[in-house]
Scaffold this motif. Structure first.
Motif, PDB file in Angstrom:
ATOM      1  N   THR A 143      29.804  27.893  37.379  1.00 29.92           N
ATOM      2  CA  THR A 143      30.258  29.257  37.653  1.00 29.92           C
ATOM      3  C   THR A 143      29.743  29.692  39.021  1.00 29.92           C
ATOM      4  O   THR A 143      28.558  29.588  39.308  1.00 29.92           O
ATOM      5  CB  THR A 143      29.740  30.226  36.562  1.00 29.92           C
ATOM      6  N   VAL A 144      30.680  30.155  39.835  1.00 27.21           N
ATOM      7  CA  VAL A 144      30.341  30.588  41.193  1.00 27.21           C
ATOM      8  C   VAL A 144      30.660  32.073  41.306  1.00 27.21           C
ATOM      9  O   VAL A 144      31.719  32.513  40.862  1.00 27.21           O
ATOM     10  CB  VAL A 144      31.209  29.816  42.224  1.00 27.21           C
ATOM     11  N   THR A 145      29.743  32.847  41.858  1.00 28.18           N
ATOM     12  CA  THR A 145      30.098  34.226  42.189  1.00 28.18           C
ATOM     13  C   THR A 145      30.043  34.369  43.700  1.00 28.18           C
ATOM     14  O   THR A 145      29.135  33.868  44.355  1.00 28.18           O
ATOM     15  CB  THR A 145      29.126  35.263  41.571  1.00 28.18           C
ATOM     16  N   LEU A 146      31.069  35.015  44.225  1.00 31.45           N
ATOM     17  CA  LEU A 146      31.116  35.290  45.662  1.00 31.45           C
ATOM     18  C   LEU A 146      31.145  36.802  45.827  1.00 31.45           C
ATOM     19  O   LEU A 146      32.045  37.455  45.306  1.00 31.45           O
ATOM     20  CB  LEU A 146      32.366  34.667  46.285  1.00 31.45           C
ATOM     21  N   PRO A 147      30.140  37.353  46.477  1.00 25.16           N
ATOM     22  CA  PRO A 147      30.108  38.799  46.606  1.00 25.16           C
ATOM     23  C   PRO A 147      31.137  39.270  47.624  1.00 25.16           C
ATOM     24  O   PRO A 147      31.771  38.446  48.288  1.00 25.16           O
ATOM     25  CB  PRO A 147      28.697  39.075  47.117  1.00 25.16           C
ATOM     26  N   ASP A 148      31.258  40.596  47.708  1.00 26.92           N
ATOM     27  CA  ASP A 148      32.107  41.152  48.739  1.00 26.92           C
ATOM     28  C   ASP A 148      33.584  40.902  48.451  1.00 26.92           C
ATOM     29  O   ASP A 148      34.177  39.939  48.926  1.00 26.92           O
ATOM     30  CB  ASP A 148      31.735  40.554  50.110  1.00 26.92           C
ATOM     31  N   HIS A 149      34.162  41.743  47.644  1.00 29.41           N
ATOM     32  CA  HIS A 149      35.570  41.615  47.323  1.00 29.41           C
ATOM     33  C   HIS A 149      36.277  42.893  47.731  1.00 29.41           C
ATOM     34  O   HIS A 149      36.730  43.668  46.899  1.00 29.41           O
ATOM     35  CB  HIS A 149      35.733  41.351  45.817  1.00 29.41           C
ATOM     36  N   PRO A 150      36.291  43.184  49.032  1.00 30.31           N
ATOM     37  CA  PRO A 150      36.867  44.443  49.465  1.00 30.31           C
ATOM     38  C   PRO A 150      38.375  44.463  49.280  1.00 30.31           C
ATOM     39  O   PRO A 150      39.000  43.410  49.134  1.00 30.31           O
ATOM     40  CB  PRO A 150      36.514  44.495  50.952  1.00 30.31           C
TER      41      PRO A 150
END
Ligand code: ADP
Length: 262
Positions: free
Chosen positions: A248-255
């Protein structure tokens, strides 16, 4: 200098003092840096002649000259192995680099997943593995497309590599608040919890991988983690031996797309 401190409290919670332990780890840090330097230099030097070997093999294969079938077969084997060697050398170089350069921009994660699936579908078909994709399109994020592609490629190719025939690999991705959460799940060999906790270590290979015929260097996931963490994200692995694995990967910053520079 590495320092650890712990407060000492009585049973009633009263503060009675503290233990502070310090040790000088300068030598260790220098040794690790020197090793990485050596790996980076050697792999850099190996890349040039290797690229030339690969290029010349391709010229020979595409020359249009009539070659005996057996010669074509040998050229093919040499080309496949030169390609594999170049991949290993490139991974070594990347893993020894002090800092991974990341140039984030407006990226459609669904598009990256699609092209990863496309480039690995022949490998999946050859191994009798089905790939399921559950990603809304488009799925915008602020990432370096080349690096995130590489991370997705690594996770997907592992999922295929470590799955026996008849397995299924599922890729899902969703926006979740300010993050994009992406997971790659397989029904493959799995690992013990102890092995799963070490998969991101450089050169680590689980027992199930070492005992199988599956080739590998143990570098892909350490690079993948560096990429994800370089984006300020997280990556985790949960696995069950004989049942399968999920990354599981989370990538922050989803503007919102409008906020993103093109
Ligand atoms: P490798 O080149 O060995 O595949 P990686 O860094 O990509 O190196 O992975 C490290 C180890 O983690 C692998 O050798 C394997 O033991 C284990 N591993 C990674 N992905 C999976 C997976 N999907 N299923 C089972 N084991 C996996």
């Amino acid at each position: 200098l590495s320092t650890a401190a712990r407060a000492m409290k009585s049973d009633s919670g009263e503060f009675g003092g503290a233990v502070i332990a310090s040790s000088d780890v300068t030598g260790l840090v220098e040794a690790i840096a020197a090793k990485d330097d050596l790996i980076a230099n050697v792999s850099h030097e190996l890349r040039t002649p290797l690229t030339s070997i690969l290029g010349n093999l391709e010229l020979a294969q595409d020359s249009g000259d009539e070659v005996p079938q057996r010669t074509a077969y040998y050229l093919d084997i040499a080309h496949n192995n030169a390609e594999r060697l170049l991949e290993i050398v490139s991974d070594l170089l990347l893993s020894a680099s002090a800092a991974l350069s990341i140039h984030p921009r407006r990226t459609d994660i669904a598009g990256l997943v699609d092209s990863s699936v496309g480039s690995l579908s022949a490998q999946a078909r050859a191994g009798g593995i089905a790939i399921r994709v559950d990603v809304p399109s488009p799925l915008w994020a602020h990432t370096d497309p080349q690096r995130i592609s590489q991370a997705i490629d690594n996770l997907l190719s592992n999922a295929i590599k470590y799955s026996p025939e008849g397995g299924t690999v599922t890729i899902t991705a969703r926006p979740d608040g300010d993050e994009v959460v992406l997971s790659v799940e397989d029904t493959g060999s799995g690992m013990t919890p102890a092995d799963a906790s070490r998969v991101f270590d450089k050169f680590f290979r689980a027992r199930s991988a070492r005992e199988s015929e599956v080739p590998g260097t143990g570098l892909g996931l350490s690079i993948t983690r560096a990429i994800v963490e370089g984006h300020g994200g997280t990556i985790s692995c949960s696995s069950e031996l004989g049942r399968g694995t999920r990354f599981t990967v989370t990538l922050p910053d989803h503007p919102a797309p409008a906020d993103l520079p093109a």
